[in-house]
Write a protein that holds these residues in place. Structure first.
Motif, PDB file in Angstrom:
ATOM      1  N   ASN A   1      48.267 -32.976 139.489  1.00  0.00           N
ATOM      2  CA  ASN A   1      47.513 -32.737 138.259  1.00  0.00           C
ATOM      3  C   ASN A   1      46.158 -33.438 138.296  1.00  0.00           C
ATOM      4  OD1 ASN A   1      49.684 -31.297 137.318  1.00  0.00           O
ATOM      5  ND2 ASN A   1      50.473 -32.932 136.008  1.00  0.00           N
ATOM      6  N   GLN A   2      46.166 -34.700 138.758  1.00  0.00           N
ATOM      7  CA  GLN A   2      44.917 -35.461 138.821  1.00  0.00           C
ATOM      8  C   GLN A   2      43.938 -34.841 139.813  1.00  0.00           C
ATOM      9  OE1 GLN A   2      44.089 -38.048 136.808  1.00  0.00           O
ATOM     10  NE2 GLN A   2      42.058 -37.950 137.743  1.00  0.00           N
ATOM     11  N   TYR A   3      44.467 -34.338 140.932  1.00  0.00           N
ATOM     12  CA  TYR A   3      43.633 -33.687 141.950  1.00  0.00           C
ATOM     13  C   TYR A   3      42.924 -32.464 141.358  1.00  0.00           C
ATOM     14  CZ  TYR A   3      42.426 -31.191 146.271  1.00  0.00           C
ATOM     15  OH  TYR A   3      41.760 -30.528 147.268  1.00  0.00           O
ATOM     16  N   VAL A   4      43.668 -31.658 140.595  1.00  0.00           N
ATOM     17  CA  VAL A   4      43.063 -30.490 139.959  1.00  0.00           C
ATOM     18  C   VAL A   4      42.022 -30.918 138.926  1.00  0.00           C
ATOM     19  CG1 VAL A   4      43.507 -28.451 138.543  1.00  0.00           C
ATOM     20  CG2 VAL A   4      45.100 -29.060 140.368  1.00  0.00           C
ATOM     21  N   MET A   5      42.340 -31.986 138.170  1.00  0.00           N
ATOM     22  CA  MET A   5      41.387 -32.474 137.174  1.00  0.00           C
ATOM     23  C   MET A   5      40.091 -32.953 137.823  1.00  0.00           C
ATOM     24  SD  MET A   5      42.766 -31.935 134.290  1.00  0.00           S
ATOM     25  CE  MET A   5      43.594 -30.542 135.054  1.00  0.00           C
ATOM     26  N   GLU A   6      40.216 -33.612 138.983  1.00  0.00           N
ATOM     27  CA  GLU A   6      39.023 -34.078 139.702  1.00  0.00           C
ATOM     28  C   GLU A   6      38.111 -32.892 140.034  1.00  0.00           C
ATOM     29  OE1 GLU A   6      37.941 -37.012 140.444  1.00  0.00           O
ATOM     30  OE2 GLU A   6      39.639 -38.360 140.144  1.00  0.00           O
ATOM     31  N   TRP A   7      38.717 -31.823 140.559  1.00  0.00           N
ATOM     32  CA  TRP A   7      37.922 -30.649 140.921  1.00  0.00           C
ATOM     33  C   TRP A   7      37.341 -29.979 139.680  1.00  0.00           C
ATOM     34  CZ3 TRP A   7      35.527 -29.457 145.052  1.00  0.00           C
ATOM     35  CH2 TRP A   7      36.022 -29.814 146.320  1.00  0.00           C
ATOM     36  N   LYS A   8      38.098 -29.951 138.591  1.00  0.00           N
ATOM     37  CA  LYS A   8      37.593 -29.320 137.368  1.00  0.00           C
ATOM     38  C   LYS A   8      36.377 -30.060 136.823  1.00  0.00           C
ATOM     39  CE  LYS A   8      40.143 -27.362 134.320  1.00  0.00           C
ATOM     40  NZ  LYS A   8      41.086 -27.102 133.221  1.00  0.00           N
ATOM     41  N   MET A   9      36.318 -31.375 137.078  1.00  0.00           N
ATOM     42  CA  MET A   9      35.180 -32.153 136.595  1.00  0.00           C
ATOM     43  C   MET A   9      33.932 -31.976 137.456  1.00  0.00           C
ATOM     44  SD  MET A   9      36.709 -35.773 135.156  1.00  0.00           S
ATOM     45  CE  MET A   9      37.817 -36.094 136.524  1.00  0.00           C
ATOM     46  N   VAL A  10      34.103 -31.704 138.752  1.00  0.00           N
ATOM     47  CA  VAL A  10      32.935 -31.741 139.639  1.00  0.00           C
ATOM     48  C   VAL A  10      32.518 -30.387 140.208  1.00  0.00           C
ATOM     49  CG1 VAL A  10      33.503 -34.097 140.327  1.00  0.00           C
ATOM     50  CG2 VAL A  10      34.265 -32.191 141.764  1.00  0.00           C
ATOM     51  N   TRP A  11      33.333 -29.344 140.083  1.00  0.00           N
ATOM     52  CA  TRP A  11      33.013 -28.108 140.799  1.00  0.00           C
ATOM     53  C   TRP A  11      31.676 -27.513 140.359  1.00  0.00           C
ATOM     54  CZ3 TRP A  11      32.276 -23.195 138.837  1.00  0.00           C
ATOM     55  CH2 TRP A  11      32.667 -22.968 137.521  1.00  0.00           C
ATOM     56  N   LYS A  12      31.346 -27.669 139.077  1.00  0.00           N
ATOM     57  CA  LYS A  12      30.073 -27.121 138.599  1.00  0.00           C
ATOM     58  C   LYS A  12      28.902 -27.906 139.173  1.00  0.00           C
ATOM     59  CE  LYS A  12      31.328 -27.445 134.229  1.00  0.00           C
ATOM     60  NZ  LYS A  12      32.755 -27.757 134.328  1.00  0.00           N
ATOM     61  N   ASP A  13      29.021 -29.244 139.176  1.00  0.00           N
ATOM     62  CA  ASP A  13      27.948 -30.073 139.739  1.00  0.00           C
ATOM     63  C   ASP A  13      27.743 -29.775 141.217  1.00  0.00           C
ATOM     64  OD1 ASP A  13      27.343 -32.417 137.574  1.00  0.00           O
ATOM     65  OD2 ASP A  13      29.438 -31.816 137.496  1.00  0.00           O
ATOM     66  N   VAL A  14      28.849 -29.654 141.947  1.00  0.00           N
ATOM     67  CA  VAL A  14      28.766 -29.392 143.381  1.00  0.00           C
ATOM     68  C   VAL A  14      28.163 -28.016 143.646  1.00  0.00           C
ATOM     69  CG1 VAL A  14      30.150 -29.023 145.460  1.00  0.00           C
ATOM     70  CG2 VAL A  14      30.653 -30.952 143.964  1.00  0.00           C
ATOM     71  N   THR A  15      28.597 -27.017 142.881  1.00  0.00           N
ATOM     72  CA  THR A  15      28.064 -25.654 143.044  1.00  0.00           C
ATOM     73  C   THR A  15      26.559 -25.614 142.823  1.00  0.00           C
ATOM     74  OG1 THR A  15      30.153 -24.632 142.353  1.00  0.00           O
ATOM     75  CG2 THR A  15      28.164 -23.296 142.151  1.00  0.00           C
ATOM     76  N   VAL A  16      26.125 -26.176 141.703  1.00  0.00           N
ATOM     77  CA  VAL A  16      24.697 -26.176 141.387  1.00  0.00           C
ATOM     78  C   VAL A  16      23.925 -27.021 142.400  1.00  0.00           C
ATOM     79  CG1 VAL A  16      22.970 -26.814 139.662  1.00  0.00           C
ATOM     80  CG2 VAL A  16      25.117 -25.767 138.934  1.00  0.00           C
ATOM     81  N   GLY A  17      24.508 -28.155 142.794  1.00  0.00           N
ATOM     82  CA  GLY A  17      23.836 -29.037 143.748  1.00  0.00           C
ATOM     83  C   GLY A  17      23.576 -28.367 145.080  1.00  0.00           C
ATOM     84  N   PHE A  18      24.576 -27.715 145.642  1.00  0.00           N
ATOM     85  CA  PHE A  18      24.407 -27.045 146.925  1.00  0.00           C
ATOM     86  C   PHE A  18      23.463 -25.848 146.804  1.00  0.00           C
ATOM     87  CE2 PHE A  18      27.801 -29.666 148.301  1.00  0.00           C
ATOM     88  CZ  PHE A  18      27.808 -29.635 149.686  1.00  0.00           C
TER      89      PHE A  18
END
Length: 383
Positions: free
Chosen positions: A164-181
């Protein structure tokens, strides 16, 4: 190139966050002293690298009695000294920047400690703590869990929490990572070198004067402030800056600036009030500018300063090869799929709730980024 590094780091981070309780951490961080600051740094090192998760954990520790300096040490360590960030930096920038990140991260903590001791007002700290307590009202806390780490690590429920925590980590950062790259790719391809040379004074020159170097360390945080990108999303853009001739100090200042961007300032203000939020931001700015300059001249003195002329342009790199990255990606895609399935089957979502304006902006930008990616992959090669 980077997915497996993110996934590996978040698996480790999720295990630590589940098996090492915040209650155990805050008991060791109550008073400001060498031991408390060292423990705050250590707990940050083994915690999450997501800036927003680190902000939430720091607030929880501060509210429960952790001192301001140990709390800030935890915050800095959890965003600068974590494993996954070092791996991603090594992939895109090289070992000198990894050393700069870790050694510089420790220096950041020491300088922040000194500056806070020099300027802190007890009344401001007390007001911030009271504000944080009121901001935390209604939030559930994992500190009340009664199971020990030994019971968790040997139980199915414990590993369910890790998933659950692993999924939450990705839910918090996927937008930042997508926009960043995406931003890094667009800048690397379309922005001319002359722009970087005018923005970062002295970029591309064989030698940089002290004042030019200082100017670059000031521009780095400003660029980070307006790009809104978190610590992990910043790295590919930092590689673009270095490839365009920005100095080691300027690039390190940009990387260290993940905690002085506007979304972080806004969240800090919600937690502690605007006065404390600006105080923390100014302390961090002074520290990161000092550390970036010290690291630059220290590396130069030792003859270890990396040369941007030898770096490979982002647009010239070969990103898809049959090597260790391919097999690590396959492994972690499979593990991620299993964790997502496990999380979805339990229908637990601690991240539900109303999105802020910033979240909606990032979501829209992420959708645009994927549309841009589809166009680039499917349409342009055919032309």
């Amino acid at each position: 190139m980077a997915f497996w590094a993110f996934a590996l780091g978040y698996v480790i981070s999720s295990m630590i966050q589940v098996f090492v309780t915040q209650e155990r951490m805050q008991k060791s961080m109550g008073k400001t002293g060498a031991k408390s600051v060292a423990l705050g740094t250590f707990f940050g090192f083994i915690s999450s690298s997501c800036s927003f998760a680190a902000l939430s954990t720091t607030r929880a520790l501060f509210v429960k009695g952790a001192g301001l300096i140990p709390s800030l040490a935890f915050l800095l360590a959890s965003t600068n000294l974590v494993v996954e960030l070092g791996i991603v930096i090594a992939i895109f920038l090289g070992w000198q920047f990894v050393v700069g990140e870790y050694v510089g991260g420790i220096l950041l903590i020491l300088i922040v400690w000194f500056l806070v001791k020099l300027t802190r007002k007890k009344k401001l700290e007390d007001q911030a703590r009271e504000h944080a307590k009121s901001a935390e009202a209604g939030h559930s806390s994992s500190m009340s869990e009664k199971k020990s780490w030994k019971e968790k690590i040997t139980s199915k429920d414990g590993w369910q929490q890790v998933a659950n925590q692993y999924v939450m980590e990705w839910k918090m950062v996927w937008k930042d990572v997508t926009v960043g790259f995406t931003v890094a790719g667009i800048i690397a391809t379309f922005v001319p070198t002359e722009f970087f040379q005018s923005l970062f004074v002295g970029a591309g020159q064989e030698s940089t004067s002290f004042w030019q170097l200082l100017a670059q360390t000031l521009v780095g945080p400003i660029a980070a402030f307006f790009t809104f990108i978190g610590s992990m999303g910043n790295i590919p853009l930092a590689a673009v800056l270095f490839g365009q001739g920005v100095s080691f100090a300027g690039v390190m200042a940009f990387i260290f600036s993940d905690l002085v961007v506007f979304p972080v300032l806004r969240i800090q203000a919600q937690y502690y009030g605007w006065k404390m939020a600006f105080y923390i931001m100014l302390i961090f700015l002074c520290a990161l500018i000092s550390v970036s300059s010290l690291m630059h001249y220290g590396f130069d003195l030792l003859g270890l300063l990396p040369e941007s002329s030898g770096s490979q342009s982002m647009s010239d790199r070969e990103f898809f090869e049959i090597d260790y990255s391919l097999f690590l990606n396959i492994i972690f895609i499979g593990l991620s799929g299993f964790f997502i399935y496990w999380w979805y089957s339990q229908k637990t979502d601690s991240m539900s709730g109303n999105r802020s304006v910033g979240d909606w902006v990032l979501l829209v930008l992420s959708i645009i980024s994927y549309i841009w990616l589809v166009i680039g992959v499917a349409v342009l090669p055919a032309l």
